[in-house]
Design a protein around this motif. Structure first.
Motif, mmCIF file in Angstrom:
data_model
loop_
_atom_site.group_PDB
_atom_site.id
_atom_site.type_symbol
_atom_site.label_atom_id
_atom_site.label_comp_id
_atom_site.label_asym_id
_atom_site.label_seq_id
_atom_site.Cartn_x
_atom_site.Cartn_y
_atom_site.Cartn_z
ATOM 1 N N LEU A 1 -26.725 8.474 -28.446
ATOM 2 C CA LEU A 1 -26.694 7.087 -28.955
ATOM 3 C C LEU A 1 -25.599 6.301 -28.247
ATOM 4 C CD1 LEU A 1 -27.540 4.961 -31.260
ATOM 5 C CD2 LEU A 1 -25.413 5.705 -32.341
ATOM 6 N N VAL A 2 -24.412 6.921 -28.154
ATOM 7 C CA VAL A 2 -23.278 6.208 -27.551
ATOM 8 C C VAL A 2 -23.531 5.952 -26.070
ATOM 9 C CG1 VAL A 2 -20.809 6.327 -27.054
ATOM 10 C CG2 VAL A 2 -21.683 7.121 -29.267
ATOM 11 N N GLN A 3 -24.040 6.973 -25.365
ATOM 12 C CA GLN A 3 -24.323 6.759 -23.931
ATOM 13 C C GLN A 3 -25.370 5.652 -23.755
ATOM 14 O OE1 GLN A 3 -22.352 7.878 -21.835
ATOM 15 N NE2 GLN A 3 -22.127 10.105 -21.747
ATOM 16 N N THR A 4 -26.389 5.652 -24.616
ATOM 17 C CA THR A 4 -27.454 4.639 -24.506
ATOM 18 C C THR A 4 -26.902 3.237 -24.741
ATOM 19 O OG1 THR A 4 -29.063 6.257 -25.283
ATOM 20 C CG2 THR A 4 -29.698 3.934 -25.454
ATOM 21 N N PHE A 5 -26.004 3.124 -25.731
ATOM 22 C CA PHE A 5 -25.373 1.832 -26.049
ATOM 23 C C PHE A 5 -24.608 1.295 -24.839
ATOM 24 C CE2 PHE A 5 -23.541 -1.418 -28.578
ATOM 25 C CZ PHE A 5 -22.158 -1.382 -28.508
ATOM 26 N N TYR A 6 -23.854 2.176 -24.198
ATOM 27 C CA TYR A 6 -23.055 1.709 -23.050
ATOM 28 C C TYR A 6 -23.905 1.572 -21.790
ATOM 29 C CZ TYR A 6 -18.959 1.769 -25.922
ATOM 30 O OH TYR A 6 -18.066 1.458 -26.917
ATOM 31 N N ASP A 7 -24.920 2.434 -21.630
ATOM 32 C CA ASP A 7 -25.827 2.283 -20.486
ATOM 33 C C ASP A 7 -26.494 0.913 -20.527
ATOM 34 O OD1 ASP A 7 -27.108 5.730 -20.249
ATOM 35 O OD2 ASP A 7 -25.216 4.822 -19.606
ATOM 36 N N ALA A 8 -26.890 0.490 -21.747
ATOM 37 C CA ALA A 8 -27.576 -0.815 -21.880
ATOM 38 C C ALA A 8 -26.625 -1.950 -21.515
ATOM 39 C CB ALA A 8 -28.081 -0.986 -23.319
ATOM 40 N N LEU B 1 -19.481 13.542 -18.023
ATOM 41 C CA LEU B 1 -18.963 12.180 -17.869
ATOM 42 C C LEU B 1 -19.182 11.361 -19.139
ATOM 43 C CD1 LEU B 1 -20.288 11.412 -14.257
ATOM 44 C CD2 LEU B 1 -17.889 11.764 -14.936
ATOM 45 N N ARG B 2 -18.166 10.613 -19.556
ATOM 46 C CA ARG B 2 -18.270 9.666 -20.695
ATOM 47 C C ARG B 2 -17.930 8.276 -20.174
ATOM 48 N NH1 ARG B 2 -13.116 9.244 -24.716
ATOM 49 N NH2 ARG B 2 -13.517 7.024 -24.351
ATOM 50 N N PRO B 3 -18.295 7.214 -20.924
ATOM 51 C CA PRO B 3 -17.884 5.880 -20.487
ATOM 52 C C PRO B 3 -16.350 5.807 -20.422
ATOM 53 C CG PRO B 3 -19.518 5.725 -22.238
ATOM 54 C CD PRO B 3 -19.117 7.169 -22.158
ATOM 55 N N ASP B 4 -15.782 5.186 -19.408
ATOM 56 C CA ASP B 4 -14.318 5.050 -19.335
ATOM 57 C C ASP B 4 -13.923 3.807 -20.123
ATOM 58 O OD1 ASP B 4 -11.795 5.089 -16.657
ATOM 59 O OD2 ASP B 4 -11.678 5.253 -18.865
ATOM 60 N N ILE B 5 -14.120 3.913 -21.420
ATOM 61 C CA ILE B 5 -13.908 2.820 -22.378
ATOM 62 C C ILE B 5 -12.917 3.323 -23.431
ATOM 63 C CG2 ILE B 5 -15.062 1.541 -24.239
ATOM 64 C CD1 ILE B 5 -16.309 0.512 -21.792
ATOM 65 N N VAL B 6 -11.984 2.467 -23.859
ATOM 66 C CA VAL B 6 -11.031 2.856 -24.910
ATOM 67 C C VAL B 6 -11.698 2.611 -26.260
ATOM 68 C CG1 VAL B 6 -8.778 2.415 -25.940
ATOM 69 C CG2 VAL B 6 -9.054 2.324 -23.443
ATOM 70 N N TRP B 7 -11.981 3.660 -27.016
ATOM 71 C CA TRP B 7 -12.618 3.532 -28.323
ATOM 72 C C TRP B 7 -11.576 3.358 -29.427
ATOM 73 C CZ3 TRP B 7 -16.017 8.132 -26.480
ATOM 74 C CH2 TRP B 7 -17.134 7.631 -25.799
ATOM 75 N N PHE B 8 -12.014 3.026 -30.614
ATOM 76 C CA PHE B 8 -11.086 2.895 -31.739
ATOM 77 C C PHE B 8 -10.422 4.250 -31.989
ATOM 78 C CE2 PHE B 8 -11.666 -1.390 -33.004
ATOM 79 C CZ PHE B 8 -12.944 -1.718 -32.577
ATOM 80 N N GLY B 9 -9.105 4.183 -32.145
ATOM 81 C CA GLY B 9 -8.353 5.421 -32.343
ATOM 82 C C GLY B 9 -7.826 5.982 -31.050
ATOM 83 N N GLU B 10 -8.227 5.399 -29.912
ATOM 84 C CA GLU B 10 -7.715 5.865 -28.618
ATOM 85 C C GLU B 10 -6.663 4.890 -28.100
ATOM 86 O OE1 GLU B 10 -11.382 8.463 -26.806
ATOM 87 O OE2 GLU B 10 -11.412 6.335 -26.312
ATOM 88 N N ASP C 1 -26.702 4.890 -15.144
ATOM 89 C CA ASP C 1 -26.702 5.426 -16.507
ATOM 90 C C ASP C 1 -25.857 6.700 -16.572
ATOM 91 O OD1 ASP C 1 -30.165 4.580 -17.391
ATOM 92 O OD2 ASP C 1 -28.306 3.405 -17.329
ATOM 93 N N LEU C 2 -25.400 7.018 -17.795
ATOM 94 C CA LEU C 2 -24.688 8.280 -18.008
ATOM 95 C C LEU C 2 -25.469 9.212 -18.928
ATOM 96 C CD1 LEU C 2 -21.001 6.986 -18.423
ATOM 97 C CD2 LEU C 2 -21.899 8.389 -16.552
ATOM 98 N N ARG C 3 -26.532 8.663 -19.592
ATOM 99 C CA ARG C 3 -27.196 9.502 -20.611
ATOM 100 C C ARG C 3 -27.953 10.673 -19.989
ATOM 101 N NH1 ARG C 3 -29.640 4.646 -21.474
ATOM 102 N NH2 ARG C 3 -31.763 4.360 -20.697
ATOM 103 N N GLY C 4 -28.182 10.622 -18.664
ATOM 104 C CA GLY C 4 -28.856 11.781 -18.055
ATOM 105 C C GLY C 4 -27.879 12.883 -17.655
#
Ligand code: BV8
Length: 232
Positions: free
Chosen positions: A51-58, A144-153, A129-132
């Motif tokens: 779900l998270v990869q799809t959200f950021y891929d979009a 690989l994950r999105p290089d994004i700072v999430w809440f709590g990071e 994309d990263l979801r693959g």
């Protein structure tokens, strides 16, 4: 305007709104499509990486359909023509500041067009994309994950930001609701160090009371006018 030596500018989703990038808290905002807890936290990624990869891929793919607006271009002009110190700190993960030509820029919450490898810790430019679960260009692991700072990071380059806030004459906040920390607290740090403070936003932000001056309206109108003031 007294002789300005050093300016720190914080930008948020509002500066990209006129380019067609959805803001977070507007009615049609990003968070509407997905609950914050569902996508922008490490726990969400651990629970449902697809779900998270799809959200950021979009969102990464959507960057191809947007272009910088007059506010991004005005800040790039300031970056080129202002002889003093300048740091643009963006909370945004889009690449519109860069595409407008800004260089004295940092992304405190990461970038859609970068991927972080959970195996080797390397960050790589990434457009697809990263979801693959593609392989890390460095170590080959499919981690690989999105290089994004999430809440709590921890946001990126906080020491560099704090040092700039401690020495600037002017702190300007553009297009942010002042809802998320530590970015929302930067105006207080700047004031503590006796900088002047200016907010430019479509409407008063949560922190508007901390600013010496507030101008309300679209960034595409306010920012070019302000840059002309500074450069004249
Ligand atoms: C951390 C990347 C600690 C993801 C983002 C309780 C109280 C206080 C704080 C906390 C708390 N509980 C938890 C916290 C900390 C938390 C936080 O602040 N939570 C909030 C919700 C209360 N913060 C964190 O977790 C941060 N990390 O604290 O780490 C730590 C300590 C030690 C060790 C480890 C860790 C990390 C936060 C980063 C999260 N990531 N983005 C992604 O993009 O998917 S946040 C995201 O929302 C943005 O990046 C931005 O930072 C933030 C706010 O969004 P805005 O940019 O302001 O956009 P918004 O839609 O809200 O507003 C747009 C504005 O523009 C509006 O005002 C609108 O009027 C205006 N506008 C619209 N159109 C225009 C316009 N203006 C001008 N012109 C227009 N045309």
């Amino acid at each position: 305007m007294a002789e300005l030596q050093s300016i720190v500018i914080l930008t948020g989703a509002g500066i990209s709104a006129e380019s067609g990038v959805p803001t977070f808290r507007a009615a049609d905002g990003l968070w509407e499509g997905h609950r914050v807890e569902d996508v922008a936290t490490p726990e969400a990624f651990a629970r449902d990486p697809g779900l998270v990869q799809t959200f950021y891929d979009a969102r990464r793919a959507a960057l191809a359909g947007v272009v910088p607006n007059a506010a991004h271009r005005a800040l790039a002009k300031l970056d080129r023509d202002f002889a003093g110190e300048l740091l643009i700190v963006t909370q945004n993960v889009d690449d519109l500041h860069e595409r407008a030509g800004a260089e004295r820029l940092l992304h405190m919450h990461g970038e859609l067009k970068r991927a972080l490898c959970l195996a080797c810790g390397e960050s790589h430019g990434w457009a697809g994309d990263l979801r693959g679960a593609p392989a890390c260009p460095g170590c080959g692991a499919a981690k690989l994950r999105p290089d994004i700072v999430w809440f709590g990071e921890m946001p990126y380059e906080m020491e560099r930001i704090e040092a700039a806030l401690a020495t600037c004459d002017l702190f300007v906040s553009i297009g942010t609701s002042g809802a998320v920390y530590p970015a929302a607290g930067f105006v207080q740090t700047a004031r503590y160090h006796r900088a002047s403070t200016l907010e430019m936003n479509l409407e008063p932000s949560a922190g508007t009371g901390w600013f010496d001056e507030a101008r309300h309206g679209p960034a595409g109108v306010l920012v070019p006018a302000w840059v002309e003031e500074v450069l004249s």
